[in-house]
Design a protein around this motif. Structure first.
Motif: not given
Length: 266
Positions: A229-234
C-alpha cells in the motif's frame, strides 16, 4: 443475480429472484449457490443454468464462471460454458458517476474485505494504513454479517445500494477478490486484491497476471500488504498503469451477455 435480472427484464422476460427452497416451474432457472449444486435441485424447467466458480462438473445446460483462467475441461457435463471477465456480474458505470482522475496524490483509500469479514481483517488493515499514512483518509466498508469494529480515525461505510460511489471517489482500493474487486477494475481504480478465501484465488491471480491489480496470495501477512500500500501510494505511474489496465478487463456488459445466453436456451 440482480445484475443479470435487469437485462432479462429489459428484454421482456419475467425475472424473479427466489431462494433455492422456494423454486417453482419456470422456463429457465439460474442458480448461484455455494451451498447446493444446481444439478441436484428438484425443479421443473426447460433449461437449467448455474453461476459457479468452484469448478464443479455440473450437469446443466449452461455454466457461467466469470473467473479469468477458468477451464472448460472442468465442466465436461454442461452443454454451454461461458468463462472470463467478459461475463463478470457487474453492470456498466451509471451515468453521472465520474471516477476520480488517477495519478495525483492519494487522498482517500477504501478498504473492503467482504460482507462476511467475521475476523475483522479489514479493520486491522484500515488501522495499520491509518497509522502509516496519516495524511490519507481511510474508509472501511462494513458488511452486514462481519466484524463491526471500526478503528478510531477510520470512516465506516455501510450501504445497501453497493459501493460504486465509494469506489469512484477512492484514489486507491484494497479489496478482497469478490465482486468489489471487479467493480474497482470497471471504474479504473488502482487496486490491491487480497485472497481471503480459497475460491478467490483464481480471480486474484488471474487479474494480477493480466496487470489489472496487485495480487496478494492467501495467507499474505498484514505487514506485506501494508508495505505494498505504501509503495503504491508513492508511485503515481504504477497507479495510472493499474487503473488503465483494469478498466480494459471489465466493460460492464457481462450481465447482458449472460442474459442473452439464458434467453437463447429457450
Amino acid at each position: 443475480m440482480e445484475a443479470v435480472a435487469t437485462p432479462l427484464r429489459a428484454a421482456g422476460a419475467d425475472a424473479e429472484l427466489v431462494t433455492v427452497d422456494d423454486l417453482h416451474p419456470a422456463d429457465v432457472v439460474l442458480v448461484d449457490s455455494y451451498a447446493v449444486r444446481a444439478d441436484e435441485l428438484d425443479t421443473s424447467c426447460q433449461a437449467l443454468a448455474a453461476i459457479d466458480d468452484l469448478q464443479r462438473d455440473l450437469r446443466v445446460d449452461l455454466v457461467v464462471d466469470p473467473n479469468p483462467g477458468a477451464s472448460r475441461a472442468r465442466q465436461g457435463s454442461s452443454r454451454l460454458f461461458l468463462t472470463g471477465l467478459d461475463f463478470a456480474m457487474v453492470q456498466p458505470i451509471p451515468s453521472g458517476l465520474q471516477p476520480r482522475v488517477v495519478g495525483g496524490d492519494v487522498e482517500r483509500l477504501l478498504v473492503a474485505t467482504g460482507a462476511s469479514d467475521e475476523g475483522g481483517r479489514g479493520a486491522e488493515l484500515a488501522e495499520a494504513i491509518r497509522d502509516a499514512l496519516p495524511g490519507v483518509e481511510v474508509r472501511l466498508a462494513v458488511g452486514p454479517w462481519g466484524c463491526t469494529r471500526v478503528p478510531r480515525g477510520v470512516t465506516a461505510i455501510s450501504t445497501s445500494t453497493g459501493l460504486l460511489p465509494e469506489l469512484a471517489a477512492a484514489d486507491l482500493v484494497v479489496t478482497a477478490g469478490g465482486v468489489t474487486l471487479v467493480e474497482s477494475l470497471l471504474l479504473g481504480r488502482p487496486t490491491i486484491a487480497l485472497t481471503l478465501a480459497a475460491n478467490q484465488h483464481r480471480a486474484v491471480a488471474g487479474i494480477a497476471e493480466a496487470g489489472g491489480a496487485i495480487g496478494m496470495p492467501e495467507g499474505t501477512s498484514g505487514e506485506i500488504i501494508l508495505r505494498s500500500v505504501i509503495e503504491l501510494v508513492g508511485d503515481a505511474v504504477v497507479r495510472q498503469e493499474l487503473g488503465r489496465t483494469g478498466a480494459t478487463l471489465v466493460d460492464g456488459r457481462g450481465p447482458q451477455r449472460v442474459a442473452e445466453a439464458l434467453l437463447g436456451l429457450v
